[in-house]
Design a protein around this motif. Structure first.
Motif, short mmCIF file in Angstrom:
data_model
loop_
_atom_site.label_atom_id
_atom_site.label_comp_id
_atom_site.label_asym_id
_atom_site.label_seq_id
_atom_site.Cartn_x
_atom_site.Cartn_y
_atom_site.Cartn_z
N GLN A 29 -1.28 0.64 36.27
CA GLN A 29 -1.89 0.37 34.97
C GLN A 29 -2.93 1.44 34.62
N SER B 23 2.86 9.07 34.06
CA SER B 23 4.01 8.18 34.24
C SER B 23 4.11 7.70 35.68
N ASP C 148 1.76 -8.96 33.66
CA ASP C 148 1.94 -9.17 32.22
C ASP C 148 1.63 -7.88 31.43
N ARG D 248 1.83 -4.82 32.57
CA ARG D 248 2.86 -3.82 32.85
C ARG D 248 4.12 -4.11 32.03
N GLN D 249 4.48 -5.38 31.95
CA GLN D 249 5.65 -5.75 31.17
C GLN D 249 5.44 -5.46 29.69
N ALA D 250 4.23 -5.75 29.19
CA ALA D 250 3.93 -5.51 27.78
C ALA D 250 3.98 -4.02 27.45
N ALA D 251 3.60 -3.18 28.42
CA ALA D 251 3.63 -1.74 28.22
C ALA D 251 5.00 -1.13 28.48
N LYS D 252 5.96 -1.99 28.88
CA LYS D 252 7.34 -1.55 29.15
C LYS D 252 7.39 -0.46 30.23
N LEU D 253 6.61 -0.66 31.28
CA LEU D 253 6.61 0.26 32.41
C LEU D 253 7.62 -0.22 33.44
N ASP D 254 8.34 0.71 34.04
CA ASP D 254 9.46 0.36 34.92
C ASP D 254 8.99 -0.16 36.28
N THR D 255 9.53 -1.31 36.67
CA THR D 255 9.31 -1.89 38.00
C THR D 255 10.65 -2.37 38.53
#
Length: 406
Positions: free
Chosen positions: A22, A30, A114, A116-123
Motif C-alpha cells: 500500500q 508497482s 480492502d 488493495r482491492q479498491a486500488a486494483k492492485l494484483d494479489t
C-alpha cells in the motif's frame, strides 16, 4: 509459462506485505503480492492487538487509518502487577505524549486488503511452489503456480514477508546467514471471547501461579492469556477452568470485574526469541517474522514488522527517486538495530513476568538466583520514575531511524 512484470515482488499477504504494498503504491511504485494461502485464512489468524505510535503513524501515511482512528482505543498507560501489587506505567506522561492503540491485527489486515482491492492492485492468493531466483543478480524473479498455471514474476526487488516458515529466509545460503534462537520452557494459552474487558488498560500480572495477561480487542471483545507448561494441550483446558485460573492470577479487585463467556478461539502458543542476520541478501529483503520472532510479552512482534516495512519503504522510495542503489545497503543494519532493541525488551519482560521454576538459566544461574535477580529488577524499575520511563519508552516503541543520505 506466463510472465509478469513489476518493480517490487512481495511474498506474503499478511499485514506487513499488505502495508508495504500500500505504501509503495501510493508512491507510484508497482508491486505484486504472492500469497500461499487464501485471504480468509490470513484473516483467520488471531494475533496482536497493540500498535505502537510509529505503526499508527505509518497506517495513516498508507491512507488506511479511517477505521483504526474511529474504532481503535488509545491507551495512555499499562499496568504491571507483581503478586497483587499494582503499578501503572503512565505511557503518555513518561514519554512526552506517545501512547499505544488497541486495534486488532485482523482488523488492520482487513483494512489493508480492502484498500488493495479498491486500488486494483494484483494479489495472487493460493499460490504454490513459490520460489525466488537470482536474488544476487540484476534481474531477480519469482516463480509460482496459480490456478494450475505456471508464472514467472520479473522484478527489481523481492520483499520476503512470508513468515517464519516461508521460503524467503531459506533462500539465503546457510553459510551466509546466522540464526539466533532462545526457546522458552512454557507457552501462552490464549482465549478470545465476546465479553467486555475487565479493565480499560492492559494488565500484565505475575503471581506464584504464573503469568496472566488481560487485554482487549474492543469494548465488547476480550483477549486473555495464561502461562502454561509446554506439555499442556487445548483439551486440558475447558472454558470454565480457564476463567477460574485467570481470576486466581489477577488482583482480587480486577478478578471481580472479569465477565466470563464461551470462547470464540482458544490456542496455545510456544514462546521463542529468534533473529536471522543479515536481513538482506542481494535484492531480497526479509520483513517481519521471516527474520525475527519475539515472545508476545511487550507486544513487539507486529510492531517490529511495521518498523521493517517503514525502513524498506523509505529505502525503495529513495532508490526510485534518485536512481542510487546504495540506499539498499542500509536495510539490514537499520532494521536489525531496532529488532535487537525489541528482542531485548521482549526477552527482559518475559524473564521478569514469568515463573521459570527450577530451570537453570543462561550463564549457569540457578533458578532461585534468577528469581532473586528478577525481583531486584522489579524493585528498581517499578519503584523509580527513571525505571518506569525506560519501560514506557520501550513499550510505546523507539523512533524509526532515518536513512543516511549520499
Amino acid at each position: 509459462m506466463k510472465t509478469l512484470q513489476t518493480q517490487v515482488a512481495i511474498i506474503g499477504a499478511g499485514p506487513s506485505g499488505l502495508l508495504l504494498g500500500q505504501l509503495l503504491a501510493r508512491k507510484g511504485i508497482s508491486n505484486i503480492i504472492v500469497e500461499r494461502v487464501t485471504g480468509d485464512y490470513v484473516l483467520g489468524r488471531i494475533r496482536a492487538g497493540i500498535l505502537e505510535q510509529g505503526f499508527v503513524d505509518l497506517v495513516r501515511e498508507a491512507g488506511v487509518a479511517e477505521r483504526m482512528d474511529s474504532e481503535g482505543h488509545a491507551h495512555e498507560g499499562v499496568e504491571l502487577v507483581v503478586n497483587g501489587a499494582r503499578t501503572r506505567i503512565n505511557l503518555k506522561e513518561l514519554t512526552g505524549g506517545d501512547v499505544v492503540v488497541c486495534y486488532g491485527q485482523v482488523e488492520i489486515t482487513q483494512d489493508l486488503m480492502d484498500a488493495r482491492q479498491a486500488a486494483k492492485l494484483d494479489t495472487y492468493y493460493e499460490a504454490s511452489d513459490v520460489q525466488p531466483h537470482d536474488v544476487k543478480g540484476d534481474k531477480p524473479f519469482i516463480t509460482f503456480t496459480h490456478d494450475g498455471e505456471e508464472y514467472r514474476l520479473d522484478c527489481d526487488f523481492i520483499a520476503g514477508c512470508d513468515g517464519f516458515h516461508g521460503v524467503s529466509r531459506q533462500t539465503i545460503p546457510e553459510d551466509v546467514r546466522t540464526e539466533h534462537e532462545r526457546v522458552y520452557p512454557f507457552g501462552w494459552l490464549g482465549l478470545l471471547s465476546d465479553t467486555p474487558p475487565c479493565h480499560d488498560e492492559l494488565i500484565y500480572a505475575k503471581s506464584e501461579r504464573g503469568f496472566a495477561l488481560a487485554s482487549q480487542r474492543s469494548e465488547t471483545r476480550s483477549r486473555y492469556y495464561l502461562q502454561v507448561p509446554l506439555t499442556d494441550k487445548i483439551e486440558d483446558w475447558s472454558d470454565e477452568a480457564f476463567w477460574d485460573e485467570l481470576k486466581k492470577r489477577l488482583p482480587d479487585e480486577i478478578a471481580a470485574n472479569v465477565v466470563t463467556g464461551p470462547s470464540i478461539e482458544k490456542s496455545i502458543a510456544p514462546l521463542r526469541s529468534f533473529v536471522c542476520e543479515p536481513m538482506q541478501y542481494g535484492n531480497l529483503f526479509l520483513v517481519g517474522d521471516a527474520a525475527h520472532i519475539v515472545p508476545p510479552t511487550g507486544a513487539k512482534g507486529l510492531n517490529l514488522a511495521a518498523s521493517d516495512v517503514a525502513t524498506l519503504y523509505k529505502i525503495l522510495t529513495r532508490v526510485y527517486e534518485t536512481g542510487d542503489r546504495r540506499f539498499i545497503e542500509q536495510y539490514s543494519e537499520i532494521a536489525l538495530r531496532r529488532v535487537w532493541h525489541g528482542e531485548r525488551f521482549s526477552w527482559w519482560m518475559t524473564n521478569m513476568m514469568h515463573n521459570f521454576g527450577d530451570e537453570v538459566s543462561n550463564n549457569g544461574v540457578d533458578g532461585l538466583m534468577f528469581t532473586r535477580f528478577m525481583e531486584s529488577e522489579f524493585d528498581y524499575y517499578l519503584n523509580s520514575e527513571n525505571g518506569r520511563r525506560v519501560i514506557a519508552e520501550q513499550y510505546v516503541g523507539l523512533p524509526y531511524e532515518e536513512l543516511k543520505e549520499y
